[in-house]
Design a protein around this motif. Structure first.
Motif, PDB file in Angstrom:
ATOM      1  N   ASP A  30       0.844  -1.344  -0.053  1.00 12.39           N
ATOM      2  CA  ASP A  30      -0.032   0.050  -0.053  1.00 12.39           C
ATOM      3  C   ASP A  30       0.903   1.175   0.129  1.00 12.39           C
ATOM      4  O   ASP A  30       0.555   2.391  -0.695  1.00 12.39           O
ATOM      5  N   ASP A  34       0.876   4.026  -3.013  1.00 15.26           N
ATOM      6  CA  ASP A  34       0.776   5.604  -2.808  1.00 15.26           C
ATOM      7  C   ASP A  34       1.944   6.391  -3.240  1.00 15.26           C
ATOM      8  O   ASP A  34       1.838   7.647  -3.523  1.00 15.26           O
ATOM      9  N   ARG A 111      -2.415  -0.656  -8.318  1.00 22.17           N
ATOM     10  CA  ARG A 111      -3.765  -0.146  -7.611  1.00 22.17           C
ATOM     11  C   ARG A 111      -4.555   0.498  -8.956  1.00 22.17           C
ATOM     12  O   ARG A 111      -3.977   1.368  -9.650  1.00 22.17           O
TER      13      ARG A 111
END
Length: 121
Positions: A30, A34, A111
């Protein structure tokens, strides 16, 4: 017999250690996503696939009905060539896409961020 067996304690410690490694791996992925810039590419929707989230055998499904948990996966083929992009999406995002549709996909690392269909002339 007031003390739990050593084998039970070892198994519980192993479960806790493996779960913490998995949690930390997800946090790292994650954080890496980001940190990546938002990328937009012209693509066509190559394939859509929905897979049951559980992998029970057919006999187990007969005895205990399967939950309605599904994983949705979409594959995009870049117009300019290159590797096929594959993303896991939510049910609403999956339903909004049509196979063969052209447009622009936005993603950040691994993502999926969104898909904008191309204007039809």
């Amino acid at each position: 017999m007031s003390k739990p067996p050593l084998f039970f304690i070892i198994i519980m410690a192993l479960i806790v250690i493996l779960a913490s490694f998995r949690f930390l791996h997800q946090r790292r992925v994650d954080a890496a996503n980001d940190a990546q810039p938002l990328i937009s590419r012209s693509v066509t929707v190559a394939a859509k696939r929905e897979v049951p989230a559980n992998d029970r055998r057919s006999r187990q499904r007969e005895v205990m009905p399967a939950e309605d948990m599904m994983h949705y996966e979409v594959r995009f083929r870049p117009v300019s060539g290159g590797a096929v992009l594959r993303f896991r999406v939510s049910a609403a995002q999956y339903q909004a896409l049509t196979q063969g549709e052209a447009g622009t996909v936005q993603y950040r690392g691994t993502r999926y961020e969104g898909f904008t269909p191309a204007a039809v002339p």
